[in-house]
Design a protein around this motif. Structure first.
Motif, short mmCIF file in Angstrom:
data_model
loop_
_atom_site.label_atom_id
_atom_site.label_comp_id
_atom_site.label_asym_id
_atom_site.label_seq_id
_atom_site.Cartn_x
_atom_site.Cartn_y
_atom_site.Cartn_z
N SER A 1 -33.20 70.34 55.00
CA SER A 1 -33.57 69.09 54.34
C SER A 1 -33.31 69.23 52.84
O SER A 1 -33.56 70.29 52.25
CB SER A 1 -35.05 68.81 54.60
N CYS A 2 -32.80 68.14 52.23
CA CYS A 2 -32.46 68.19 50.81
C CYS A 2 -33.00 66.96 50.07
O CYS A 2 -32.94 65.84 50.58
CB CYS A 2 -30.94 68.21 50.61
N GLN A 3 -33.50 67.21 48.89
CA GLN A 3 -33.89 66.13 48.00
C GLN A 3 -32.66 65.66 47.21
O GLN A 3 -31.87 66.48 46.75
CB GLN A 3 -34.97 66.61 47.03
N ALA B 1 -29.95 54.55 49.83
CA ALA B 1 -31.17 54.11 50.50
C ALA B 1 -32.22 55.21 50.50
O ALA B 1 -33.42 54.95 50.24
CB ALA B 1 -30.85 53.68 51.92
N SER B 2 -31.82 56.44 50.77
CA SER B 2 -32.77 57.56 50.79
C SER B 2 -33.35 57.81 49.41
O SER B 2 -34.55 58.12 49.27
CB SER B 2 -32.07 58.81 51.32
N GLN B 3 -32.51 57.68 48.40
CA GLN B 3 -32.98 57.88 47.02
C GLN B 3 -34.00 56.80 46.65
O GLN B 3 -35.03 57.10 46.03
CB GLN B 3 -31.78 57.85 46.07
N ALA B 4 -33.73 55.56 47.03
CA ALA B 4 -34.63 54.46 46.71
C ALA B 4 -35.99 54.63 47.38
O ALA B 4 -37.03 54.26 46.82
CB ALA B 4 -34.00 53.13 47.11
N GLU B 5 -35.96 55.19 48.59
CA GLU B 5 -37.20 55.38 49.35
C GLU B 5 -37.82 56.76 49.13
O GLU B 5 -38.85 57.08 49.72
CB GLU B 5 -36.92 55.18 50.83
N ASP B 6 -37.16 57.56 48.26
CA ASP B 6 -37.62 58.93 47.98
C ASP B 6 -37.75 59.74 49.27
O ASP B 6 -38.73 60.47 49.48
CB ASP B 6 -38.94 58.93 47.22
N LYS B 7 -36.74 59.60 50.12
CA LYS B 7 -36.72 60.35 51.37
C LYS B 7 -35.63 61.41 51.32
O LYS B 7 -34.57 61.20 50.71
CB LYS B 7 -36.45 59.41 52.54
#
Length: 241
Positions: free
Chosen positions: A5-7, A82-88
């Motif tokens: 998993s990566c931020q 999308a992942s960045q916007a949702e902090d996922k």
């Protein structure tokens, strides 16, 4: 190969069509310069991208060329947005590939990337700079137009840290790039032809190639005629052509 998993640390534009992605893995990852990863869209959809950063870097860098809306790479960029916007987090599989840098070799190196194939060779020359390598290294980057180039000054400065290295960007269509060709004094034409003009014989070299599969296939054939040894040529594309 590990699933990690990566931020998402950042997503920036290098050109209107090339995006730079920085990922922070949740755990330490091990790979060799020149390997790639899979960006996991879902269990049945895993998309390969070269790793542009050194194995010693804290962050994983990707350089993704997305030239058409709803294309294979643009869908990945949209997922990242999308992942960045949702902090996922996003998920990757790493490491993959067999065309990694042969660190045990002391032969001269030829690193050649076309377009965003540059990311493949960037991982290698970044690592070689960190190692203060004294190998003879020729780095060629082929681009269709000058407007497709990015980080030229940064790349030249990094490669200049190596005592026996040269960086040669080659622009194929300078005349057609009317908006951005002013003052270009570098090499023009096909990048692999520039290599064969500059180097009398490729026999002594370890050669690493990345780019469109059709380009890599043509280069392999032409380089063999110019003395390159098949057993010292490396490209993940060779498994598919």
């Amino acid at each position: 190969m590990n699933t990690v998993s990566c931020q998402i640390m950042s997503l920036t534009s290098l050109t209107p069509h090339v995006f730079k992605v920085l990922l922070k893995p949740s755990e330490k990852v091990d790979f060799i310069a020149g390997q790639y990863l899979n960006f996991v869209m879902d269990d049945e959809d895993k998309r390969p991208f070269s790793i542009a950063s050194s194995p010693n870097s804290e962050l994983i860098e990707l350089q993704i060329g997305a030239f058409i809306a709803d294309s294979y790479p643009m869908q990945v960029i949209e997922r990242i947005i999308a992942s960045q916007a949702e902090d996922k987090p996003v998920t990757i599989e790493i490491p993959l590939g067999t065309a990694q840098l042969r660190t045990e070799s002391d032969r001269p190196l030829l690193l050649l990337g076309g377009g965003t194939g540059f990311s493949y060779i960037k991982s290698m020359f970044e690592y070689l700079v960190e190692q203060n390598s004294h190998r003879h290294i020729m780095v060629y980057w082929g681009l269709r137009e000058l407007s497709a180039a990015y980080e030229l000054e940064e790349t030249a400065a990094m490669i200049a840290k190596l005592p026996h290295a040269n960086f040669i960007p080659v622009i194929e269509n300078v005349a057609e790039d009317t908006s951005n060709n002013d003052g270009w004094q570098g090499k023009t034409g096909l990048v692999h032809q520039a290599v064969m003009h500059d180097i009398i014989s490729l026999e002594p070299y370890d050669i690493y190639l990345a780019g469109r599969f059709d380009m890599v296939g043509l280069i392999r054939s032409d380089f063999i005629e110019h003395g390159a040894l098949v057993e010292h040529m490396y490209a993940d594309a060779f498994a598919f052509i």
